[in-house]
Design an enzyme around this catalytic site. Structure first.
Site, PDB file in Angstrom:
ATOM      1  CE  LYS A 299       0.673  -2.252   8.147  1.00 23.62           C
ATOM      2  NZ  LYS A 299      -0.788  -2.116   8.998  1.00 23.62           N
TER       3      LYS A 299
ATOM      4  N   GLY B  71       0.816  -1.130  -0.017  1.00 17.94           N
ATOM      5  CA  GLY B  71      -0.078   0.043   0.032  1.00 17.94           C
ATOM      6  C   GLY B  71       0.965   1.112  -0.117  1.00 17.94           C
ATOM      7  N   GLY B  72       0.427   2.282   0.273  1.00 21.40           N
ATOM      8  CA  GLY B  72       1.018   3.596   0.175  1.00 21.40           C
ATOM      9  C   GLY B  72       2.120   3.522   1.380  1.00 21.40           C
ATOM     10  CG  MET B  73       0.686   4.811   4.908  1.00 15.63           C
ATOM     11  SD  MET B  73      -0.270   4.807   6.493  1.00 15.63           S
ATOM     12  CE  MET B  73       0.886   4.481   7.789  1.00 15.63           C
TER      13      MET B  73
ATOM     14  CB  VAL C  57       1.735  -7.351   4.101  1.00 12.34           C
ATOM     15  CG1 VAL C  57       1.728  -8.725   4.984  1.00 12.34           C
ATOM     16  CG2 VAL C  57       1.101  -6.015   5.011  1.00 12.34           C
TER      17      VAL C  57
ATOM     18  CG  ASP D 299      -9.786   2.267   9.294  1.00  3.40           C
ATOM     19  OD1 ASP D 299     -10.707   2.603   8.781  1.00  3.40           O
ATOM     20  OD2 ASP D 299      -8.471   1.939   8.997  1.00  3.40           O
TER      21      ASP D 299
END
Length: 277
Positions: free
Chosen positions: A143, A123-125, A128, A237
């Site tokens: 991660k 992902g963007g951050m 994994v 979330d």
């Protein structure tokens, strides 16, 4: 073309070089090669003849003759499981596209006592990875924050918050945290492996999820949230993308990066309500 079997005529030698040479030594365009079965003090090698030269010019082609030649390693795609040959020599964990499906593929990398083997999701951050724990002999998920993101203070605080919040919980349907570490300036979490997709991917694939299964997943996720609330923790979330499945189809709640203490969250909501009124 015919072939001749050659034997080294030197007397008193236990190891004799053997090989095959094509006929037609006088043809300057012919390519002639010899496979040395047992050359002294080195593995099997292939020798090439320069066109137009005689058999006395046969010499093994060694790695030193081609210093630019790079080693390659076999890597498995974490999505389609296709085998990819990748050059071994560039920076660790730098992915290349799978030749079959385009999913990121990496050369296996040792980190501490783990062997990082495949990319599960990115992902963007962060990313994994699927990794093997060499000490306990089991597969785990790692991660890791991307190098650029590790310099962002808010992102780093969220990552630490996720690690502490999840490690404080113990529930069948909450992903388990095993350890926290750092690799070349990038922090990473070692977690329970849940690599059989998410509820979001299931909805996108099938468009419709059976009602009984929705109820089963919902009850288990509510139980996980109740367990977190008993620890005075709110997830904040909840979405299909944060509900993963393990190899047994058991749902696992992940990503506690936005989690807050329930008391602090309630006080913040009360203060906001007072300001609005």
């Amino acid at each position: 073309a015919g072939f001749h079997f050659l034997r080294n005529p030197a007397p008193g030698r236990e190891r004799q070089h053997a090989g095959f040479l094509s006929e037609g030594w006088g043809n300057p365009l012919s390519l002639r090669c010899v496979l040395f079965a047992q050359p002294p003090a080195r593995p099997a090698a292939i020798s090439l003849l320069v066109p137009g030269t005689g058999p006395d010019s046969i010499r093994p082609v060694s790695e030193s003759a081609h210093p630019e030649r790079k080693q390659i390693r076999l890597a498995t795609c974490g999505k389609c499981k296709a085998k990819n040959w990748l050059q071994d020599g560039h920076a660790p964990l730098v992915p290349e596209d799978c030749k079959k499906c385009g999913h990121p593929v990496i050369v296996p990398v040792p980190i501490r006592h783990f062997e990082v083997r495949e990319v599960v999701a990115s992902g963007g951050m962060g990313t994994v990875y699927r990794a093997f724990d060499g000490v306990l002999g089991r597969m785990v998920a790692i991660k890791m924050l991307k190098r650029g993101m590790a310099e962002d203070r808010q992102v780093l605080e969220s990552f630490y918050r996720e690690a502490r919040a999840t490690a404080a919980l113990n529930h069948t349907n909450i992903i388990h945290i095993y350890s926290f570490d750092e690799f070349e300036g990038s922090p990473f979490l070692v977690m329970e492996l849940a690599d059989h997709g998410s509820l979001e991917s299931w909805i996108e694939r099938d468009q419709c999820v059976p009602e009984l299964y929705v109820l089963d997943v919902g009850i288990k996720v509510i139980s996980a949230l109740e367990s977190a609330l008993q620890r005075n923790l709110l997830h904040r979330d909840i979405k299909p993308g944060n509900i993963l499945f393990d190899e047994y189809g058991e749902p696992k709640l992940v990503d506690f990066g936005l989690a807050r203490a329930a008391e602090n969250h309630t006080k913040s909501e009360e203060h906001t309500s007072e300001l609005q009124s």
